[in-house]
Design a protein around this motif. Structure first.
Motif, mmCIF file in Angstrom:
data_model
loop_
_atom_site.group_PDB
_atom_site.id
_atom_site.type_symbol
_atom_site.label_atom_id
_atom_site.label_comp_id
_atom_site.label_asym_id
_atom_site.label_seq_id
_atom_site.Cartn_x
_atom_site.Cartn_y
_atom_site.Cartn_z
ATOM 1 N N ASP A 199 36.715 46.475 11.996
ATOM 2 C CA ASP A 199 38.150 46.291 13.371
ATOM 3 C C ASP A 199 38.240 45.249 13.755
ATOM 4 N N THR A 200 37.398 44.200 13.835
ATOM 5 C CA THR A 200 37.759 42.795 14.408
ATOM 6 C C THR A 200 38.725 42.061 13.229
ATOM 7 N N TRP A 239 34.188 43.873 18.226
ATOM 8 C CA TRP A 239 35.707 44.208 18.090
ATOM 9 C C TRP A 239 35.947 44.548 19.624
ATOM 10 N N MET A 240 35.066 45.318 20.293
ATOM 11 C CA MET A 240 35.438 45.687 21.948
ATOM 12 C C MET A 240 35.202 44.530 22.857
ATOM 13 N N ALA A 241 34.156 43.609 22.586
ATOM 14 C CA ALA A 241 34.032 42.556 23.456
ATOM 15 C C ALA A 241 34.677 41.321 22.781
ATOM 16 N N ARG A 254 30.678 47.614 16.057
ATOM 17 C CA ARG A 254 31.828 47.859 16.785
ATOM 18 C C ARG A 254 32.025 47.288 18.142
ATOM 19 N N ALA A 255 30.958 46.972 18.715
ATOM 20 C CA ALA A 255 31.016 46.395 20.067
ATOM 21 C C ALA A 255 31.564 44.985 19.910
ATOM 22 N N SER A 259 42.027 43.422 13.466
ATOM 23 C CA SER A 259 42.527 43.129 14.830
ATOM 24 C C SER A 259 43.160 41.391 14.843
ATOM 25 N N SER A 285 37.365 40.609 20.592
ATOM 26 C CA SER A 285 38.836 40.548 19.768
ATOM 27 C C SER A 285 39.758 40.019 20.752
ATOM 28 N N GLN A 286 39.967 40.841 21.989
ATOM 29 C CA GLN A 286 40.943 40.454 22.870
ATOM 30 C C GLN A 286 40.776 39.030 23.499
#
Length: 144
Positions: free
Chosen positions: A58-59, A23-25, A20-21, A62, A27-28
């Motif tokens: 999640d990626t 997506w957090m690191a 999940r990191a 997104s 994706s944006q």
């Protein structure tokens, strides 16, 4: 990495993150990089290729959402995620085609990437989209 083709432009983002990191690191920043790159080079369509050992759910979601809704001044962001296994298979297909004197043109590569974008004509879940992307043999339809 920024790649300038005759008829379109691309960026390639590679990460080793898988959980999940990712997506957090990633994706944006990938979306922001593609947005800024597309705005700066507005004369051609821009596509992002995202490559990771595996792509977190999640990626995928997104990137799919960014295609349908866009960000800031862009109505749509074209980001195609690949896991290492699929990307390696695609490259192997390209190498084999070249050995048979059947190179893929930039236009054919662009059409291949376009074919992997989320559907705009049918309701397609992220899992269905991922299933299409994961079929590396699809590239063979575009090598003439």
């Amino acid at each position: 990495m920024e790649i300038y083709y005759k008829d379109f432009n691309a960026i390639c983002e590679v990460t080793l993150m898988t959980n999940r990191a990712q997506w957090m690191a990633e994706s944006q920043p990938v979306q922001r990089h593609l947005h800024d790159f597309a705005v700066k080079n507005a004369d051609k369509d821009a596509i992002a290729i995202f490559i990771a050992p595996s792509v977190h759910r999640d990626t995928k979601n997104s990137f799919r959402q960014a295609f349908h809704t866009g960000i800031d001044s862009l109505e749509s962001l074209k980001i195609i995620p690949f896991d290492f296994q699929t990307w390696i298979s695609i490259v192997n297909h390209l190498v084999a085609a070249r050995q048979r004197k059947r190179d893929m043109t930039q236009e054919q590569f662009y059409m291949f990437l376009q074919s992997l974008l989320p559907s705009t004509t049918i309701k397609e879940s992220a899992d269905q989209w991922w299933e299409r992307i994961s079929q590396a043999d699809n590239i063979l339809e575009f090598i003439k």
